[in-house]
Design a protein around this motif. Sequence first.
Motif, mmCIF file in Angstrom:
data_model
loop_
_atom_site.group_PDB
_atom_site.id
_atom_site.type_symbol
_atom_site.label_atom_id
_atom_site.label_comp_id
_atom_site.label_asym_id
_atom_site.label_seq_id
_atom_site.Cartn_x
_atom_site.Cartn_y
_atom_site.Cartn_z
ATOM 1 N N TRP A 1 51.840 108.749 6.754
ATOM 2 C CA TRP A 1 52.278 109.897 5.927
ATOM 3 C C TRP A 1 51.753 110.588 5.736
ATOM 4 C CZ3 TRP A 1 55.190 114.283 6.478
ATOM 5 C CH2 TRP A 1 54.541 115.405 5.031
ATOM 6 N N ASP A 2 50.180 109.948 4.326
ATOM 7 C CA ASP A 2 48.960 110.159 4.097
ATOM 8 C C ASP A 2 48.024 110.552 5.153
ATOM 9 O OD1 ASP A 2 50.300 110.136 1.624
ATOM 10 O OD2 ASP A 2 49.223 108.155 1.431
ATOM 11 N N THR A 3 48.640 109.495 6.562
ATOM 12 C CA THR A 3 47.318 109.716 7.608
ATOM 13 C C THR A 3 47.283 110.807 7.972
ATOM 14 O OG1 THR A 3 46.890 107.297 7.369
ATOM 15 C CG2 THR A 3 46.263 108.502 9.320
ATOM 16 N N LEU A 4 48.738 111.255 8.541
ATOM 17 C CA LEU A 4 49.164 112.534 9.503
ATOM 18 C C LEU A 4 48.019 113.895 8.284
ATOM 19 C CD1 LEU A 4 50.502 112.923 12.012
ATOM 20 C CD2 LEU A 4 51.873 113.636 10.648
ATOM 21 N N GLY A 5 48.305 113.772 6.827
ATOM 22 C CA GLY A 5 48.608 114.875 5.788
ATOM 23 C C GLY A 5 47.257 114.638 6.622
ATOM 24 N N ALA A 6 46.074 114.180 6.388
ATOM 25 C CA ALA A 6 44.953 113.981 6.189
ATOM 26 C C ALA A 6 44.261 114.764 7.502
ATOM 27 C CB ALA A 6 44.104 112.819 6.058
ATOM 28 N N PHE A 7 44.911 114.031 8.429
ATOM 29 C CA PHE A 7 44.172 114.540 10.106
ATOM 30 C C PHE A 7 44.671 116.183 10.315
ATOM 31 C CE2 PHE A 7 46.357 115.893 14.452
ATOM 32 C CZ PHE A 7 45.293 115.881 15.385
ATOM 33 N N VAL A 8 45.489 116.949 9.839
ATOM 34 C CA VAL A 8 45.940 118.411 9.412
ATOM 35 C C VAL A 8 45.373 119.064 9.250
ATOM 36 C CG1 VAL A 8 48.041 120.008 9.697
ATOM 37 C CG2 VAL A 8 48.347 117.318 10.875
ATOM 38 N N ARG A 9 45.384 118.330 7.964
ATOM 39 C CA ARG A 9 44.343 119.042 7.527
ATOM 40 C C ARG A 9 42.214 118.972 7.180
ATOM 41 N NH1 ARG A 9 48.094 117.268 3.065
ATOM 42 N NH2 ARG A 9 46.797 115.426 2.870
ATOM 43 N N SER A 10 42.240 118.076 7.953
ATOM 44 C CA SER A 10 40.973 117.563 8.099
ATOM 45 C C SER A 10 40.632 118.620 9.184
ATOM 46 C CB SER A 10 40.119 116.290 8.606
ATOM 47 O OG SER A 10 41.588 116.298 9.531
ATOM 48 N N GLN A 11 41.609 118.938 10.259
ATOM 49 C CA GLN A 11 41.058 119.721 11.348
ATOM 50 C C GLN A 11 41.426 120.876 11.293
ATOM 51 O OE1 GLN A 11 40.115 116.825 14.015
ATOM 52 N NE2 GLN A 11 40.937 118.564 14.850
ATOM 53 N N ALA A 12 41.763 121.033 10.444
ATOM 54 C CA ALA A 12 42.325 123.412 9.915
ATOM 55 C C ALA A 12 40.949 123.590 8.996
ATOM 56 C CB ALA A 12 43.353 123.094 8.896
ATOM 57 N N LEU A 13 40.323 122.327 8.335
ATOM 58 C CA LEU A 13 39.038 122.393 7.770
ATOM 59 C C LEU A 13 37.863 122.806 9.016
ATOM 60 C CD1 LEU A 13 37.229 122.989 5.647
ATOM 61 C CD2 LEU A 13 36.845 121.026 4.689
ATOM 62 N N ALA B 1 47.693 112.696 20.392
ATOM 63 C CA ALA B 1 47.004 111.548 20.686
ATOM 64 C C ALA B 1 46.053 111.329 20.064
ATOM 65 C CB ALA B 1 45.379 111.807 22.216
ATOM 66 N N VAL B 2 45.856 112.235 18.371
ATOM 67 C CA VAL B 2 44.601 111.699 18.135
ATOM 68 C C VAL B 2 45.847 111.045 16.920
ATOM 69 C CG1 VAL B 2 42.940 112.219 15.867
ATOM 70 C CG2 VAL B 2 42.635 112.755 18.608
ATOM 71 N N PRO B 3 46.436 111.776 16.055
ATOM 72 C CA PRO B 3 48.021 111.029 15.530
ATOM 73 C C PRO B 3 48.043 110.266 15.726
ATOM 74 C CG PRO B 3 48.442 113.292 16.325
ATOM 75 C CD PRO B 3 46.708 113.134 16.763
ATOM 76 N N VAL B 4 48.592 109.651 16.725
ATOM 77 C CA VAL B 4 49.670 108.644 17.276
ATOM 78 C C VAL B 4 48.188 107.469 17.163
ATOM 79 C CG1 VAL B 4 50.594 107.537 18.985
ATOM 80 C CG2 VAL B 4 51.241 109.213 18.672
ATOM 81 N N ALA B 5 47.214 107.668 17.294
ATOM 82 C CA ALA B 5 46.268 106.599 17.202
ATOM 83 C C ALA B 5 45.928 106.374 16.147
ATOM 84 C CB ALA B 5 45.041 106.778 19.108
ATOM 85 N N ALA B 6 45.877 107.311 15.049
ATOM 86 C CA ALA B 6 46.291 107.087 13.545
ATOM 87 C C ALA B 6 46.997 106.627 13.230
ATOM 88 C CB ALA B 6 45.017 108.519 12.877
ATOM 89 N N LEU B 7 48.515 106.448 13.602
ATOM 90 C CA LEU B 7 49.306 105.661 13.237
ATOM 91 C C LEU B 7 49.433 104.598 13.605
ATOM 92 C CD1 LEU B 7 51.726 108.724 13.297
ATOM 93 C CD2 LEU B 7 51.026 108.126 11.187
#
Length: 362
Positions: A209-221, A333-339
């Motif tokens: 969950w922390d990784t997924l949140g980091a991905f979404v927020r970083s991509q938004a920025l 692809a990227v969130p799955v790879a991160a998970l």
Amino acid sequence: MPATFSSARTRAALRSSARISLDFLLVLGMTAVALWLLGQMWSIVWPLIVGLLLTTLTWPLTRFLRGRGWPPAVAASAVTVLFLLVATGVVALIAVPVASQSGELVDGVTQGVHKVRDWAAGPPLNVDDAQIAQASDSAAARLQKSASGMVSTVVTGVNAVVGGLVTAVLALFLMFFFLKDGPRFLPWLARQLPGRLATDIPTVAARGWDTLGAFVRSQALVGLLDAVFIGLGLLILGVPLVLPLSVLTFVSAFVPIVGALFAGFVAVLIALVANGPMDALITLAIIVVVQQLEGNVFQPMIQSRGLGLHAAVILLAVTLGASLAGVVGSLLAVPVAALIAVVWNYLREQLSDPLPELEQLG
């Protein structure tokens, strides 16, 4: 004297290789079955994924409101309504300027077609009007022959739009429930699992969950930075539809690499139609410079701590995801790879031998 092979060691190595290969095949078989089941349940899995992605984006505001004493249901409702208003505003920002300037773009395309026709009529091609008319007639005949295919394509497109609306509605409801009851999920999950699983799975889920949140927020920025810089460049050049193109750049940032290429292609195409080839080349240069800044400055600084994935891994993941599942695969692809990296790191922690006490002290 040359060394000779040991038959005992050779047999042991072959047995170990066969056992490892069999274990690997079993893991691949289980993965294939899991993916097949995932495909069979895709109608509910896809809204669930979209709901989770939206929840990671809206959870910080919900957490802030809950920290100020708002009841969970009220905070989740307020954030959901605010998200709907923002999403509606974004759609309006894209649709209204496109509709108001559509006449300009049509005229530009018409003029561009006439320019190409005049160029083709001169040297070295010397294509006369009869040849152009013949080509137009053959193209019209092909369109008539493919009319049934076009009808089926339109029907498929309508079904896709309906399916997208259903997915969006389900994802919004799921987002509301995740925002309202999310913090109670992991304790509930721990109570349902036996033995060590009650510790391992909630721990991996929390890290994921922390990784997924980091991905979404970083991509938004990153997308916001791209949209601002590219939008400023288009505004200086006088390219039409600056606001919709900036919004498209921001949204496409959630599909790494592929999304940037798509948004850049659209911007260059509109600049070419509206302003001519010189402004299109300048637009292309602006996009290339901004993308280089993103890839070499913005993204490493923003995402390095959040995901811990090398740029080459991200590129390969997006390529594989696009080949397997198209646009959806590129998005996931990227969130799955991160998970997967989260799961692997946790397994490595659990399977590694503890350091000797002297090494820990040293």
